[in-house]
Design a protein around this motif. Sequence first.
Motif, PDB file in Angstrom:
ATOM      1  N   GLU A  18      -9.349   0.061   3.041  1.00  0.00           N
ATOM      2  CA  GLU A  18      -8.936  -0.430   4.253  1.00  0.00           C
ATOM      3  C   GLU A  18      -9.771   0.048   5.345  1.00  0.00           C
ATOM      4  OE1 GLU A  18      -5.069   1.864   4.390  1.00  0.00           O
ATOM      5  OE2 GLU A  18      -4.220   0.119   2.990  1.00  0.00           O
ATOM      6  N   ARG A  61      -8.112   4.002  -1.368  1.00  0.00           N
ATOM      7  CA  ARG A  61      -7.198   3.257  -0.553  1.00  0.00           C
ATOM      8  C   ARG A  61      -7.897   3.264   0.918  1.00  0.00           C
ATOM      9  NH1 ARG A  61      -0.964   4.084   1.468  1.00  0.00           N
ATOM     10  NH2 ARG A  61      -1.428   2.884   3.342  1.00  0.00           N
ATOM     11  N   ALA A  97       0.966  -1.138  -0.039  1.00  0.00           N
ATOM     12  CA  ALA A  97      -0.006  -0.204   0.096  1.00  0.00           C
ATOM     13  C   ALA A  97       0.800   1.238   0.106  1.00  0.00           C
ATOM     14  CB  ALA A  97      -0.884  -0.171   1.233  1.00  0.00           C
ATOM     15  N   ARG A 126      -6.941   8.275  -5.723  1.00  0.00           N
ATOM     16  CA  ARG A 126      -6.436   6.907  -5.384  1.00  0.00           C
ATOM     17  C   ARG A 126      -6.233   6.759  -3.874  1.00  0.00           C
ATOM     18  NH1 ARG A 126      -3.335   4.168  -9.430  1.00  0.00           N
ATOM     19  NH2 ARG A 126      -1.640   3.678  -8.025  1.00  0.00           N
TER      20      ARG A 126
END
Length: 234
Positions: A166, A162, A139, A158
């Motif tokens: 998560e 992410r 990551a 992005r």
Amino acid sequence: MDGTEKIREEAGPNSLLAELSEQQLQAMLSVSRRAKYRKGEVIYNQGDRGESAALILTGAVKISTFSVTGREIVFAYLSAGDMVGDVAVLDGAVRTATATAAEKVECFILPRVELNRMIASDPDLTAAVIRFLCGRLRATNLLLESDRSYEQAARLARGILRLLKEHGHRDSAAGTLGLSISQSDLGAFVSMARENVSRQVSDWSRAGILKLERGRIVILDKEALEEIADIFED
């Protein structure tokens, strides 16, 4: 619902806790102490000795460092089910970054000697910790790639995707970030100035891609955000 069931319910599918068996979790809890941190409170500083790790029960922790010019660089946000401070515990060196409570945090503190003893005696636990650390490394690598290869709008998209992957809650059409994050911190996460983050978020809000709700980002059109981010997943 007992204590461990509640802990597992709060943890995300990509967390370390998702990798642990009930027996492994119970073993960790038996040698841990419970701790609480207020929002903004530092859990440990970069350069500190790694005497313990923390298994997050509730809240979110920001992992960051500062450049030589004083600019904060945010590497990751960790939340329920994730372990914080494990790198220094495992290699015996100093902390590589600073951990700060991004929200009110409750966690279990695991002494270094106990965690290393459990890892040494349990190959399955060792493998789980390695997979968790590799996931974090992947990551971070993607974040660094975005910093160098993408325009600001794509970097921000992005970064938000992410965080959704998560720490997302599937309580809307596309999802809500499971942690509140300021636009300054979001900028530090994707290497953008707060003003540029604010402008882009406002543009996307008017376009119906996302909205801010009680300090959290609600994704309304994930497909549009993925197109901006140039991410296509199977």
